[in-house]
Scaffold this active site. Structure first.
Site, PDB file in Angstrom:
ATOM      1  N   ASP A   1     -42.067  77.526  10.287  1.00  9.97           N
ATOM      2  CA  ASP A   1     -43.080  76.132  10.111  1.00  9.97           C
ATOM      3  C   ASP A   1     -43.703  77.666   9.125  1.00  9.97           C
ATOM      4  O   ASP A   1     -44.225  78.618  10.028  1.00  9.97           O
ATOM      5  CB  ASP A   1     -43.709  75.639  11.403  1.00  9.97           C
TER       6      ASP A   1
ATOM      7  N   LYS B   1     -48.762  70.562   8.707  1.00  7.90           N
ATOM      8  CA  LYS B   1     -49.536  70.506  10.249  1.00  7.90           C
ATOM      9  C   LYS B   1     -50.294  71.049  10.519  1.00  7.90           C
ATOM     10  O   LYS B   1     -51.487  71.777   9.210  1.00  7.90           O
ATOM     11  CB  LYS B   1     -47.678  71.558  10.328  1.00  7.90           C
TER      12      LYS B   1
ATOM     13  N   LYS C   1     -47.744  66.409  11.220  1.00  9.89           N
ATOM     14  CA  LYS C   1     -46.927  66.728  12.501  1.00  9.89           C
ATOM     15  C   LYS C   1     -49.034  67.630  13.303  1.00  9.89           C
ATOM     16  O   LYS C   1     -49.326  68.535  12.830  1.00  9.89           O
ATOM     17  CB  LYS C   1     -46.070  68.432  12.617  1.00  9.89           C
TER      18      LYS C   1
END
Length: 247
Positions: free
Chosen positions: A99, A173, A207
Protein backbone atom coordinates in the site's frame (compact mmCIF):
# COMPACT_ATOMS: atom_id res chain seq x y z
CA UNK A 1 -23.52 -10.64 5.07
CA UNK A 2 -20.11 -12.12 5.95
CA UNK A 3 -17.81 -9.11 5.77
CA UNK A 4 -14.62 -10.85 6.91
CA UNK A 5 -13.15 -11.33 3.44
CA UNK A 6 -13.43 -7.59 2.84
CA UNK A 7 -11.55 -6.64 6.00
CA UNK A 8 -7.90 -5.60 6.12
CA UNK A 9 -7.37 -5.65 9.89
CA UNK A 10 -5.00 -2.80 10.53
CA UNK A 11 -2.45 -1.70 13.13
CA UNK A 12 0.06 0.87 11.91
CA UNK A 13 1.23 2.79 14.98
CA UNK A 14 4.86 2.92 16.02
CA UNK A 15 5.65 2.36 19.68
CA UNK A 16 6.27 6.09 20.01
CA UNK A 17 2.92 6.98 18.48
CA UNK A 18 1.16 4.52 20.77
CA UNK A 19 3.10 5.73 23.80
CA UNK A 20 4.27 2.22 24.69
CA UNK A 21 7.44 0.13 24.63
CA UNK A 22 8.75 -1.53 21.48
CA UNK A 23 8.07 -4.92 23.06
CA UNK A 24 4.46 -4.01 23.83
CA UNK A 25 3.95 -2.66 20.32
CA UNK A 26 5.34 -5.85 18.80
CA UNK A 27 2.95 -7.83 20.99
CA UNK A 28 0.00 -5.79 19.67
CA UNK A 29 1.08 -6.47 16.09
CA UNK A 30 1.34 -10.18 16.86
CA UNK A 31 -2.10 -10.11 18.47
CA UNK A 32 -3.54 -8.32 15.43
CA UNK A 33 -2.11 -10.95 13.08
CA UNK A 34 -3.22 -13.87 15.24
CA UNK A 35 -6.72 -12.44 15.54
CA UNK A 36 -6.88 -12.04 11.76
CA UNK A 37 -5.80 -15.66 11.33
CA UNK A 38 -8.33 -16.93 13.87
CA UNK A 39 -11.24 -14.86 12.53
CA UNK A 40 -10.35 -15.54 8.88
CA UNK A 41 -10.04 -11.94 7.78
CA UNK A 42 -8.77 -11.16 4.29
CA UNK A 43 -5.55 -9.50 5.40
CA UNK A 44 -3.53 -8.05 8.27
CA UNK A 45 -2.09 -4.62 7.50
CA UNK A 46 1.05 -3.82 9.51
CA UNK A 47 4.20 -1.72 9.30
CA UNK A 48 7.11 -3.03 7.17
CA UNK A 49 9.35 -3.93 10.11
CA UNK A 50 6.83 -6.56 11.25
CA UNK A 51 6.19 -8.28 7.91
CA UNK A 52 8.74 -11.07 8.36
CA UNK A 53 7.34 -11.94 11.79
CA UNK A 54 3.79 -11.96 10.46
CA UNK A 55 4.74 -14.16 7.50
CA UNK A 56 6.16 -16.76 9.89
CA UNK A 57 2.97 -16.69 11.94
CA UNK A 58 0.82 -17.25 8.86
CA UNK A 59 3.00 -20.12 7.64
CA UNK A 60 3.03 -21.79 11.05
CA UNK A 61 -0.76 -21.57 11.20
CA UNK A 62 -1.12 -22.86 7.62
CA UNK A 63 -3.42 -19.89 7.08
CA UNK A 64 -4.59 -18.16 3.90
CA UNK A 65 -4.38 -14.75 5.60
CA UNK A 66 -2.66 -12.17 3.43
CA UNK A 67 -0.01 -9.85 4.88
CA UNK A 68 -0.05 -6.25 3.75
CA UNK A 69 2.21 -3.34 4.54
CA UNK A 70 2.53 0.37 3.85
CA UNK A 71 5.21 2.03 1.74
CA UNK A 72 6.46 5.61 2.27
CA UNK A 73 3.99 5.95 5.11
CA UNK A 74 2.31 8.23 6.01
CA UNK A 75 3.45 11.23 3.94
CA UNK A 76 4.25 9.80 0.50
CA UNK A 77 6.89 12.43 -0.23
CA UNK A 78 10.03 10.27 -0.42
CA UNK A 79 11.94 9.98 -3.72
CA UNK A 80 10.79 7.21 -6.01
CA UNK A 81 13.91 5.09 -5.48
CA UNK A 82 13.31 5.16 -1.70
CA UNK A 83 9.76 3.96 -2.28
CA UNK A 84 10.97 1.16 -4.53
CA UNK A 85 13.69 0.12 -2.10
CA UNK A 86 11.21 -0.11 0.77
CA UNK A 87 8.84 -2.11 -1.43
CA UNK A 88 11.57 -4.55 -2.46
CA UNK A 89 12.41 -5.21 1.20
CA UNK A 90 8.72 -5.79 2.01
CA UNK A 91 8.44 -8.24 -0.89
CA UNK A 92 11.53 -10.10 0.29
CA UNK A 93 10.07 -10.29 3.81
CA UNK A 94 6.88 -11.88 2.51
CA UNK A 95 4.31 -9.11 2.00
CA UNK A 96 1.36 -9.90 -0.27
CA UNK A 97 -0.05 -6.37 -0.58
CA UNK A 98 1.91 -3.14 -0.96
CA UNK A 99 0.00 0.00 0.00
CA UNK A 100 1.97 2.96 -1.36
CA UNK A 101 1.23 6.50 -0.23
CA UNK A 102 1.13 8.51 -3.43
CA UNK A 103 2.96 11.82 -3.52
CA UNK A 104 -0.25 13.78 -3.19
CA UNK A 105 1.55 17.03 -2.35
CA UNK A 106 3.43 16.86 -5.65
CA UNK A 107 0.12 16.26 -7.39
CA UNK A 108 -1.46 19.26 -5.66
CA UNK A 109 1.48 21.41 -6.81
CA UNK A 110 0.87 20.36 -10.41
CA UNK A 111 3.78 17.95 -10.82
CA UNK A 112 1.59 15.41 -12.54
CA UNK A 113 4.40 13.91 -14.61
CA UNK A 114 6.39 12.74 -11.60
CA UNK A 115 3.29 11.31 -9.96
CA UNK A 116 2.44 9.36 -13.10
CA UNK A 117 6.01 8.05 -13.26
CA UNK A 118 5.87 7.00 -9.61
CA UNK A 119 2.62 5.11 -10.12
CA UNK A 120 3.90 3.37 -13.24
CA UNK A 121 7.23 2.28 -11.75
CA UNK A 122 6.00 1.19 -8.32
CA UNK A 123 2.99 -0.61 -9.76
CA UNK A 124 5.26 -2.43 -12.21
CA UNK A 125 7.48 -3.59 -9.34
CA UNK A 126 4.52 -4.93 -7.40
CA UNK A 127 2.82 -6.67 -10.31
CA UNK A 128 6.10 -8.21 -11.52
CA UNK A 129 6.36 -9.83 -8.09
CA UNK A 130 2.70 -10.96 -8.25
CA UNK A 131 1.65 -8.58 -5.47
CA UNK A 132 -1.46 -6.49 -5.03
CA UNK A 133 -0.69 -2.77 -5.21
CA UNK A 134 -2.80 -0.10 -3.55
CA UNK A 135 -2.38 3.65 -3.95
CA UNK A 136 -3.32 5.72 -0.91
CA UNK A 137 -4.42 9.13 -2.15
CA UNK A 138 -5.10 10.72 1.29
CA UNK A 139 -8.56 12.11 0.65
CA UNK A 140 -8.49 14.44 3.67
CA UNK A 141 -5.67 16.40 1.99
CA UNK A 142 -7.67 16.82 -1.23
CA UNK A 143 -10.84 18.54 -2.37
CA UNK A 144 -13.49 16.62 -4.28
CA UNK A 145 -12.11 17.60 -7.69
CA UNK A 146 -8.61 16.53 -6.71
CA UNK A 147 -9.93 13.20 -5.41
CA UNK A 148 -11.59 12.61 -8.77
CA UNK A 149 -8.53 13.70 -10.74
CA UNK A 150 -6.04 11.63 -8.74
CA UNK A 151 -8.25 8.53 -8.87
CA UNK A 152 -8.52 8.95 -12.65
CA UNK A 153 -4.76 9.54 -12.96
CA UNK A 154 -4.01 6.19 -11.31
CA UNK A 155 -6.58 4.46 -13.52
CA UNK A 156 -5.16 6.02 -16.68
CA UNK A 157 -1.57 5.09 -15.79
CA UNK A 158 -2.66 1.50 -15.24
CA UNK A 159 -4.58 1.49 -18.52
CA UNK A 160 -1.54 2.83 -20.39
CA UNK A 161 1.05 0.49 -18.90
CA UNK A 162 -0.56 -2.80 -17.89
CA UNK A 163 -2.84 -5.45 -19.28
CA UNK A 164 -6.50 -5.77 -18.37
CA UNK A 165 -5.78 -8.94 -16.42
CA UNK A 166 -3.87 -6.80 -13.90
CA UNK A 167 -6.57 -4.19 -13.27
CA UNK A 168 -8.06 -5.99 -10.26
CA UNK A 169 -4.65 -6.06 -8.59
CA UNK A 170 -4.28 -2.28 -8.47
CA UNK A 171 -6.46 -0.44 -5.97
CA UNK A 172 -7.17 3.18 -5.22
CA UNK A 173 -7.29 3.58 -1.42
CA UNK A 174 -8.70 6.49 0.53
CA UNK A 175 -6.52 7.22 3.53
CA UNK A 176 -3.56 6.59 5.81
CA UNK A 177 -5.55 7.40 8.95
CA UNK A 178 -2.66 9.61 10.09
CA UNK A 179 -3.51 12.85 8.28
CA UNK A 180 -4.27 15.56 10.82
CA UNK A 181 -7.53 17.40 10.18
CA UNK A 182 -9.26 20.08 12.24
CA UNK A 183 -11.37 18.72 15.09
CA UNK A 184 -14.36 16.73 13.96
CA UNK A 185 -13.53 16.65 10.24
CA UNK A 186 -13.20 13.07 8.92
CA UNK A 187 -9.74 12.05 7.73
CA UNK A 188 -10.84 8.72 6.28
CA UNK A 189 -13.43 7.16 4.02
CA UNK A 190 -16.89 8.72 3.87
CA UNK A 191 -19.74 7.71 1.62
CA UNK A 192 -19.32 10.88 -0.45
CA UNK A 193 -15.58 10.40 -0.93
CA UNK A 194 -15.91 6.71 -1.78
CA UNK A 195 -18.52 7.43 -4.45
CA UNK A 196 -16.13 9.90 -6.12
CA UNK A 197 -13.32 7.33 -6.01
CA UNK A 198 -15.51 4.56 -7.41
CA UNK A 199 -16.77 6.74 -10.25
CA UNK A 200 -13.28 7.84 -11.31
CA UNK A 201 -11.17 4.74 -10.60
CA UNK A 202 -13.48 2.17 -12.20
CA UNK A 203 -12.72 -0.54 -13.23
CA UNK A 204 -9.86 -0.46 -10.72
CA UNK A 205 -11.06 -1.62 -7.28
CA UNK A 206 -11.36 0.77 -4.35
CA UNK A 207 -10.33 0.29 -0.73
CA UNK A 208 -12.15 2.33 1.92
CA UNK A 209 -9.71 2.97 4.76
CA UNK A 210 -10.30 4.94 7.92
CA UNK A 211 -13.56 5.78 9.62
CA UNK A 212 -15.30 2.41 9.12
CA UNK A 213 -16.00 1.25 12.67
CA UNK A 214 -19.33 -0.57 12.64
CA UNK A 215 -20.86 -3.52 10.79
CA UNK A 216 -23.45 -1.18 9.27
CA UNK A 217 -20.78 1.17 7.94
CA UNK A 218 -18.83 -1.77 6.49
CA UNK A 219 -21.96 -3.14 4.87
CA UNK A 220 -22.72 0.26 3.36
CA UNK A 221 -19.23 0.49 1.87
CA UNK A 222 -19.52 -2.98 0.37
CA UNK A 223 -22.90 -2.14 -1.11
CA UNK A 224 -21.39 1.00 -2.67
CA UNK A 225 -18.85 -1.23 -4.40
CA UNK A 226 -15.60 -1.22 -2.40
CA UNK A 227 -13.58 -4.44 -2.50
CA UNK A 228 -11.54 -3.91 0.68
CA UNK A 229 -12.01 -2.08 3.97
CA UNK A 230 -9.05 -1.02 6.06
CA UNK A 231 -9.92 -0.77 9.74
CA UNK A 232 -8.55 -1.26 13.23
CA UNK A 233 -12.07 -2.29 14.27
CA UNK A 234 -12.17 -5.51 12.24
CA UNK A 235 -13.03 -7.77 15.17
CA UNK A 236 -15.88 -5.55 16.36
CA UNK A 237 -17.22 -5.23 12.80
CA UNK A 238 -17.08 -8.98 12.19
CA UNK A 239 -18.99 -9.58 15.41
CA UNK A 240 -21.69 -7.10 14.39
CA UNK A 241 -20.67 -4.46 16.90
CA UNK A 242 -18.97 -1.09 16.87
CA UNK A 243 -15.63 0.32 17.93
CA UNK A 244 -14.33 3.68 19.04
CA UNK A 245 -10.88 3.12 17.53
CA UNK A 246 -9.25 5.99 15.66
CA UNK A 247 -8.96 4.20 12.29
Amino acid sequence: MDVRQYLDSTYLKTAEQAGISDARNTAIVSQTVQEAIDLKFKLAMIRPEYVAMARKMVEMANSTLLIGTVIDFPFGSAPLEAKLSEARKAIADGADDLDFVINYEAFKKGDVASVKHEVAEATALGLKSHKTVKWIIEVAALNDLQIAQLSALIKNVVFSNFKEEHYQSVFVKSSTGFYETPEGIPNGATKEVVVIMLENACPLPVKAAGGVRTFEEAEQMIQLGVKRIGTSAAKAIAEGGASDTDY
